[in-house]
Design an enzyme around this catalytic site. Structure first.
Site, PDB file in Angstrom:
ATOM      1  N   GLY A  66       0.823  -1.211   0.000  1.00 50.96           N
ATOM      2  CA  GLY A  66       0.000   0.000   0.000  1.00 50.96           C
ATOM      3  C   GLY A  66       0.852   1.254   0.000  1.00 50.96           C
ATOM      4  O   GLY A  66       2.080   1.199  -0.088  1.00 50.96           O
ATOM      5  N   MET A  67       0.200   2.398   0.111  1.00 47.95           N
ATOM      6  CA  MET A  67       0.914   3.659  -0.014  1.00 47.95           C
ATOM      7  C   MET A  67       1.898   3.877   1.144  1.00 47.95           C
ATOM      8  O   MET A  67       3.088   4.100   0.921  1.00 47.95           O
ATOM      9  CB  MET A  67      -0.090   4.802  -0.093  1.00 47.95           C
ATOM     10  CG  MET A  67       0.526   6.116  -0.451  1.00 47.95           C
ATOM     11  SD  MET A  67      -0.674   7.275  -1.108  1.00 47.95           S
ATOM     12  CE  MET A  67      -1.834   7.401   0.251  1.00 47.95           C
ATOM     13  N   GLN A  72      -1.581  -2.443   7.084  1.00 47.55           N
ATOM     14  CA  GLN A  72      -2.698  -3.046   6.361  1.00 47.55           C
ATOM     15  C   GLN A  72      -4.022  -2.331   6.644  1.00 47.55           C
ATOM     16  O   GLN A  72      -4.992  -2.545   5.943  1.00 47.55           O
ATOM     17  CB  GLN A  72      -2.807  -4.537   6.726  1.00 47.55           C
ATOM     18  CG  GLN A  72      -3.850  -5.328   5.966  1.00 47.55           C
ATOM     19  CD  GLN A  72      -3.565  -5.411   4.472  1.00 47.55           C
ATOM     20  OE1 GLN A  72      -2.418  -5.476   4.057  1.00 47.55           O
ATOM     21  NE2 GLN A  72      -4.611  -5.385   3.671  1.00 47.55           N
ATOM     22  N   CYS A  84      -1.178  11.834  11.502  1.00 46.27           N
ATOM     23  CA  CYS A  84      -0.138  12.512  10.722  1.00 46.27           C
ATOM     24  C   CYS A  84       0.034  13.981  11.114  1.00 46.27           C
ATOM     25  O   CYS A  84       1.160  14.445  11.295  1.00 46.27           O
ATOM     26  CB  CYS A  84      -0.430  12.382   9.231  1.00 46.27           C
ATOM     27  SG  CYS A  84      -2.180  12.475   8.814  1.00 46.27           S
ATOM     28  N   GLN A  92      -4.612  20.103   4.871  1.00 48.72           N
ATOM     29  CA  GLN A  92      -4.195  18.705   4.757  1.00 48.72           C
ATOM     30  C   GLN A  92      -4.283  18.171   3.331  1.00 48.72           C
ATOM     31  O   GLN A  92      -5.236  18.427   2.608  1.00 48.72           O
ATOM     32  CB  GLN A  92      -5.008  17.840   5.728  1.00 48.72           C
ATOM     33  CG  GLN A  92      -4.662  18.162   7.174  1.00 48.72           C
ATOM     34  CD  GLN A  92      -5.416  17.333   8.191  1.00 48.72           C
ATOM     35  OE1 GLN A  92      -5.950  17.890   9.147  1.00 48.72           O
ATOM     36  NE2 GLN A  92      -5.469  16.018   8.022  1.00 48.72           N
ATOM     37  N   ARG A 105      -9.159  19.979   4.273  1.00 50.84           N
ATOM     38  CA  ARG A 105      -8.491  19.292   3.161  1.00 50.84           C
ATOM     39  C   ARG A 105      -8.265  20.308   2.041  1.00 50.84           C
ATOM     40  O   ARG A 105      -9.194  21.010   1.632  1.00 50.84           O
ATOM     41  CB  ARG A 105      -9.373  18.144   2.653  1.00 50.84           C
ATOM     42  CG  ARG A 105      -8.697  17.256   1.614  1.00 50.84           C
ATOM     43  CD  ARG A 105      -7.775  16.246   2.224  1.00 50.84           C
ATOM     44  NE  ARG A 105      -8.439  15.246   3.039  1.00 50.84           N
ATOM     45  CZ  ARG A 105      -7.804  14.466   3.927  1.00 50.84           C
ATOM     46  NH1 ARG A 105      -6.491  14.610   4.132  1.00 50.84           N
ATOM     47  NH2 ARG A 105      -8.464  13.561   4.632  1.00 50.84           N
ATOM     48  N   HIS A 116       1.091  17.861   4.553  1.00 48.85           N
ATOM     49  CA  HIS A 116       0.166  18.604   5.407  1.00 48.85           C
ATOM     50  C   HIS A 116       0.854  19.886   5.886  1.00 48.85           C
ATOM     51  O   HIS A 116       2.026  19.857   6.277  1.00 48.85           O
ATOM     52  CB  HIS A 116      -0.210  17.787   6.646  1.00 48.85           C
ATOM     53  CG  HIS A 116      -1.089  16.608   6.369  1.00 48.85           C
ATOM     54  ND1 HIS A 116      -1.735  16.406   5.175  1.00 48.85           N
ATOM     55  CD2 HIS A 116      -1.445  15.568   7.167  1.00 48.85           C
ATOM     56  CE1 HIS A 116      -2.451  15.288   5.247  1.00 48.85           C
ATOM     57  NE2 HIS A 116      -2.284  14.761   6.444  1.00 48.85           N
TER      58      HIS A 116
END
Length: 370
Positions: free
Chosen positions: A11-12, A73, A135, A162, A268, A275
């Protein structure tokens, strides 16, 4: 050599973690075991040593053989597998990017440049669960750790800008699709120097509002706009993202008896993976700005003090400048009109590095060095 299971490595966040582990030669120090939820028996990644075929991430028997599990995950996986694994008697270390266990009493939120003492005390006490933080909280503490260390913060307001990456890979793609759709709607007009900008603007606004505009993942236009809400709605009017600011900041700092109030509004914006945060800090005493700059800049090797001048701020204090790096610049530092104990600051950080993968990678190294 410790057997370390890696889950969610495709994943990322997992991909960024893998890249960093390769750069820092972490695989030289462990026996890596790669897991999958979809391709059991398949070929694992190239990490410079022989590795077994991919194992089943839901197999408690396989997971029980590990000394450390490092998972990116996601929360659903953690919620399903973690309790079963502990019930089966597994005593290993669980390092996790997901938020599921973050606020549990038997878990520590890891950000070692800020809370290494808390981590070491937890390890000595037998704590086995080490979880990556939110984050924005992690990036704010990397930037302002010096002020918290010195005990100078009475309260703080964080207004965030963000990036799309915080919402996931599909959201990053959607932001680019939105930008492309907005551009495509006026491409011919832009190519014509005689076209009127107000006509172009009207067409873009119509495109953003149209049914055809790609908003499947964000639920609203982000490119050319912003979204003033992140995560679930709470009964007190906060978003869950805003609630995390105070809850996680104080847990990271182990301030359970006298928490520092932290609040703000999380927004966002159309950045890809960095961010940014505009911070108002109420100091509990009047400290000269030069002393504040010293405390901030000397706190850790990654924070970077940007002088409060226009040219250098525009050049260095932006997502475009910071993306893909471990640098956490903080600038726009000045005393505010409200009084000498009120400090303004602006900081930027990569949401996938210090905001996600790097604290997990470093927690693994802390375990390996013990």
């Amino acid at each position: 050599m410790k057997r370390v299971g890696l889950i969610g490595w495709r994943g990322m966040v997992g991909s960024v973690l893998m890249q960093r582990m390769l750069e820092e030669r972490d695989f030289d120090l462990i026996e890596p075991v790669f897991f999958t939820t979809s391709n059991v028996g398949g070929q694992g990644p190239e990490v410079g040593k022989d590795i077994a075929p991919l194992k089943d991430a839901y197999s408690i028997d396989e997971l029980k053989t590990l000394d450390v599990i490092l998972t990116c995950q996601g929360g659903d996986y953690t919620s399903e597998v973690f309790p079963k694994l502990r019930e089966a008697g597994w005593q290993g270390y669980w390092i996790d990017a997901a938020s599921s266990l973050r606020m549990e009493d038997d878990a520590v939120i890891v950000l070692d440049p800020v809370n290494r003492k808390v981590i070491d005390q937890a390890l000595d006490a037998g704590t086995r669960n080490y979880i990556g933080g939110n984050c924005t909280v992690s990036l704010m503490l990397m930037a302002l750790g010096g002020l918290f260390d010195a005990g100078l913060v009475e309260w703080m307001s964080a207004m965030t800008y963000q990036a799309a990456s915080g919402a996931g890979a599909q959201n990053m793609r959607e932001l680019l699709k939105q930008m492309g759709a907005a551009h495509a709607s006026v491409a011919d007009d832009l190519a014509n120097p005689a076209s009127a900008i107000l006509d172009i603007d009207r067409k873009v606004a119509e495109t953003l509002r149209s049914e055809a505009f790609p908003t499947e993942h964000f639920g609203a236009p982000l490119g050319g706009s912003l979204i003033p809400w992140i995560d679930k709605e709470l009964p007190n009017g906060q978003s869950r993202e805003e609630w995390k600011a105070q809850a996680e900041t104080n847990k990271i700092l182990a301030r359970f008896k006298n928490p520092i109030p932290v609040d703000g509004i999380c927004v966002r914006v159309g950045a890809m993976r960095c961010h940014s945060q505009a911070l108002t800090i109420k100091l509990n005493k009047d400290v000269p700005l030069t002393d504040i700059e010293g405390l901030i800049s000397q706190h850790n090797p990654w924070v970077k003090l940007v002088p409060n001048h226009r040219e250098v701020s525009v050049r260095e204090l932006t997502p475009a400048a910071v993306t893909g790096t471990l640098s956490v610049p903080v600038g726009r530092l000045r005393k505010l009109n409200m009084g000498s104990q009120y400090l303004g600051a602006f900081t930027v950080g990569d949401q996938l590095l210090w905001g996600a993968a790097e604290p997990l990678r470093r927690m693994l190294r802390i375990l390996l060095e013990r």
